[in-house]
Design a protein around this motif. Structure first.
Motif, PDB file in Angstrom:
ATOM      1  N   GLY A   1     -18.659 -18.109  10.589  1.00 31.46           N
ATOM      2  CA  GLY A   1     -17.974 -19.326   9.064  1.00 31.46           C
ATOM      3  C   GLY A   1     -17.522 -19.185   8.754  1.00 31.46           C
ATOM      4  O   GLY A   1     -16.993 -19.854   7.504  1.00 31.46           O
ATOM      5  N   VAL A   2     -17.331 -18.157   8.609  1.00 31.37           N
ATOM      6  CA  VAL A   2     -16.241 -17.573   7.049  1.00 31.37           C
ATOM      7  C   VAL A   2     -14.374 -17.855   7.437  1.00 31.37           C
ATOM      8  O   VAL A   2     -13.887 -17.645   8.572  1.00 31.37           O
ATOM      9  CB  VAL A   2     -15.742 -15.862   7.574  1.00 31.37           C
ATOM     10  N   ASP A   3     -14.119 -18.806   6.479  1.00 29.99           N
ATOM     11  CA  ASP A   3     -12.450 -19.292   6.883  1.00 29.99           C
ATOM     12  C   ASP A   3     -11.689 -18.695   6.282  1.00 29.99           C
ATOM     13  O   ASP A   3     -10.093 -19.749   6.389  1.00 29.99           O
ATOM     14  CB  ASP A   3     -12.513 -21.420   6.855  1.00 29.99           C
ATOM     15  N   GLU A   4     -11.748 -17.766   4.962  1.00 23.97           N
ATOM     16  CA  GLU A   4     -11.094 -17.507   4.440  1.00 23.97           C
ATOM     17  C   GLU A   4     -11.767 -15.847   3.938  1.00 23.97           C
ATOM     18  O   GLU A   4     -11.900 -15.107   4.125  1.00 23.97           O
ATOM     19  CB  GLU A   4     -10.529 -18.315   2.673  1.00 23.97           C
ATOM     20  N   PHE A   5     -10.423 -14.858   3.939  1.00 28.00           N
ATOM     21  CA  PHE A   5     -10.550 -13.354   4.225  1.00 28.00           C
ATOM     22  C   PHE A   5      -9.378 -13.314   3.422  1.00 28.00           C
ATOM     23  O   PHE A   5      -8.181 -13.721   3.866  1.00 28.00           O
ATOM     24  CB  PHE A   5     -10.330 -13.125   5.140  1.00 28.00           C
ATOM     25  N   VAL A   6      -9.590 -12.320   2.987  1.00 25.44           N
ATOM     26  CA  VAL A   6      -8.523 -11.558   1.543  1.00 25.44           C
ATOM     27  C   VAL A   6      -8.921 -10.391   2.120  1.00 25.44           C
ATOM     28  O   VAL A   6     -10.066  -9.463   1.481  1.00 25.44           O
ATOM     29  CB  VAL A   6      -8.697 -11.702   0.012  1.00 25.44           C
ATOM     30  N   GLY A   7      -7.511  -9.526   2.366  1.00 24.98           N
ATOM     31  CA  GLY A   7      -7.828  -8.164   2.882  1.00 24.98           C
ATOM     32  C   GLY A   7      -7.191  -6.928   1.620  1.00 24.98           C
ATOM     33  O   GLY A   7      -6.530  -7.419   1.003  1.00 24.98           O
ATOM     34  N   SER A   8      -7.981  -5.728   1.853  1.00 26.98           N
ATOM     35  CA  SER A   8      -6.631  -4.965   0.387  1.00 26.98           C
ATOM     36  C   SER A   8      -6.280  -4.360   0.986  1.00 26.98           C
ATOM     37  O   SER A   8      -7.639  -3.195   1.975  1.00 26.98           O
ATOM     38  CB  SER A   8      -7.924  -4.970  -1.209  1.00 26.98           C
ATOM     39  N   THR A   9      -5.541  -3.321   0.778  1.00 26.35           N
ATOM     40  CA  THR A   9      -5.335  -1.819   2.281  1.00 26.35           C
ATOM     41  C   THR A   9      -5.023  -0.761   1.394  1.00 26.35           C
ATOM     42  O   THR A   9      -5.006  -0.947  -0.134  1.00 26.35           O
ATOM     43  CB  THR A   9      -4.276  -2.023   2.685  1.00 26.35           C
ATOM     44  N   PHE A  10      -4.852   0.089   0.711  1.00 27.26           N
ATOM     45  CA  PHE A  10      -5.140   1.460   0.476  1.00 27.26           C
ATOM     46  C   PHE A  10      -4.744   2.801   1.247  1.00 27.26           C
ATOM     47  O   PHE A  10      -4.644   2.403   2.983  1.00 27.26           O
ATOM     48  CB  PHE A  10      -6.259   1.901  -0.290  1.00 27.26           C
ATOM     49  N   GLY A  11      -3.906   3.680   0.757  1.00 28.51           N
ATOM     50  CA  GLY A  11      -3.607   5.171   1.011  1.00 28.51           C
ATOM     51  C   GLY A  11      -2.195   5.100   1.307  1.00 28.51           C
ATOM     52  O   GLY A  11      -1.531   4.220   0.366  1.00 28.51           O
ATOM     53  N   THR A  12      -1.403   5.782   1.442  1.00 31.82           N
ATOM     54  CA  THR A  12       0.320   6.095   1.683  1.00 31.82           C
ATOM     55  C   THR A  12       0.652   4.870   2.080  1.00 31.82           C
ATOM     56  O   THR A  12       0.192   3.741   2.852  1.00 31.82           O
ATOM     57  CB  THR A  12       0.918   6.984   2.703  1.00 31.82           C
ATOM     58  N   SER A  13       2.130   4.897   1.497  1.00 28.82           N
ATOM     59  CA  SER A  13       2.911   3.428   1.445  1.00 28.82           C
ATOM     60  C   SER A  13       2.910   3.222   3.745  1.00 28.82           C
ATOM     61  O   SER A  13       2.783   2.032   3.726  1.00 28.82           O
ATOM     62  CB  SER A  13       4.007   3.407   0.812  1.00 28.82           C
ATOM     63  N   GLU A  14       2.732   4.175   4.182  1.00 29.02           N
ATOM     64  CA  GLU A  14       3.509   4.050   5.843  1.00 29.02           C
ATOM     65  C   GLU A  14       1.572   3.878   5.638  1.00 29.02           C
ATOM     66  O   GLU A  14       1.339   2.541   7.016  1.00 29.02           O
ATOM     67  CB  GLU A  14       3.582   5.330   6.507  1.00 29.02           C
ATOM     68  N   GLN A  15       0.257   3.616   5.600  1.00 27.26           N
ATOM     69  CA  GLN A  15      -0.406   3.753   5.904  1.00 27.26           C
ATOM     70  C   GLN A  15      -1.212   2.299   5.357  1.00 27.26           C
ATOM     71  O   GLN A  15      -1.858   1.219   6.616  1.00 27.26           O
ATOM     72  CB  GLN A  15      -1.821   4.485   5.472  1.00 27.26           C
ATOM     73  N   ARG A  16      -0.486   1.663   3.985  1.00 25.71           N
ATOM     74  CA  ARG A  16      -0.798   0.300   4.162  1.00 25.71           C
ATOM     75  C   ARG A  16       0.114  -0.323   4.776  1.00 25.71           C
ATOM     76  O   ARG A  16      -0.508  -1.788   5.281  1.00 25.71           O
ATOM     77  CB  ARG A  16      -0.404   0.420   2.434  1.00 25.71           C
ATOM     78  N   ALA A  17       0.795  -0.152   4.976  1.00 22.93           N
ATOM     79  CA  ALA A  17       1.660  -1.443   5.802  1.00 22.93           C
ATOM     80  C   ALA A  17       1.074  -1.662   8.012  1.00 22.93           C
ATOM     81  O   ALA A  17       1.183  -2.061   7.907  1.00 22.93           O
ATOM     82  CB  ALA A  17       3.277  -0.313   6.368  1.00 22.93           C
ATOM     83  N   ARG A  18       1.042  -0.598   7.433  1.00 15.57           N
ATOM     84  CA  ARG A  18       0.071  -0.331   9.342  1.00 15.57           C
ATOM     85  C   ARG A  18      -0.991  -1.298   8.726  1.00 15.57           C
ATOM     86  O   ARG A  18      -1.363  -1.864   9.979  1.00 15.57           O
ATOM     87  CB  ARG A  18      -0.244   0.930   9.712  1.00 15.57           C
ATOM     88  N   SER A  19      -1.580  -0.869   8.072  1.00 13.69           N
ATOM     89  CA  SER A  19      -2.974  -2.020   7.944  1.00 13.69           C
ATOM     90  C   SER A  19      -2.619  -3.840   7.261  1.00 13.69           C
ATOM     91  O   SER A  19      -3.367  -4.019   8.127  1.00 13.69           O
ATOM     92  CB  SER A  19      -4.021  -1.545   6.555  1.00 13.69           C
ATOM     93  N   ARG A  20      -1.885  -3.812   7.206  1.00 12.61           N
ATOM     94  CA  ARG A  20      -0.708  -4.619   6.845  1.00 12.61           C
ATOM     95  C   ARG A  20      -0.626  -5.616   8.521  1.00 12.61           C
ATOM     96  O   ARG A  20      -1.527  -7.193   8.639  1.00 12.61           O
ATOM     97  CB  ARG A  20      -0.038  -5.320   6.026  1.00 12.61           C
ATOM     98  N   ALA A  21       0.172  -5.042   8.526  1.00  8.89           N
ATOM     99  CA  ALA A  21       0.628  -5.358  10.227  1.00  8.89           C
ATOM    100  C   ALA A  21      -0.970  -5.598  10.889  1.00  8.89           C
ATOM    101  O   ALA A  21      -1.281  -6.322  11.420  1.00  8.89           O
ATOM    102  CB  ALA A  21       1.382  -4.371  10.842  1.00  8.89           C
ATOM    103  N   PHE A  22      -1.837  -4.576  10.791  1.00  5.98           N
ATOM    104  CA  PHE A  22      -2.439  -4.505  11.616  1.00  5.98           C
ATOM    105  C   PHE A  22      -3.604  -6.363  11.548  1.00  5.98           C
ATOM    106  O   PHE A  22      -4.010  -6.743  12.166  1.00  5.98           O
ATOM    107  CB  PHE A  22      -3.566  -3.537  11.679  1.00  5.98           C
TER     108      PHE A  22
END
Length: 57
Positions: A31-52
């Motif tokens: 029933g969760v309808d809102e989710f906020v994700g936070s990424t960490f790591g190198t800029s490449e890792q963060r970009a990959r995480s955001r895309a995922f």
């Protein structure tokens, strides 16, 4: 007007992409309808995480 219950909590899912996708799906099914994700790591890792995370909509 009735109040909608709100629950906030912190959680970390540091697993493979498929495992994180499963956890997000479980939250949605619960029933969760809102989710906020936070990424960490190198800029490449963060970009990959955001895309995922965008694929988990």
């Amino acid at each position: 007007m009735s109040e909608v219950p709100t629950v906030c909590f912190d959680a970390a899912h540091i697993d493979t992409e498929s495992e994180v996708a499963e956890r997000i799906a479980e939250l949605r099914e619960a029933g969760v309808d809102e989710f906020v994700g936070s990424t960490f790591g190198t800029s490449e890792q963060r970009a990959r995480s955001r895309a995922f995370l965008l694929t988990c909509r």
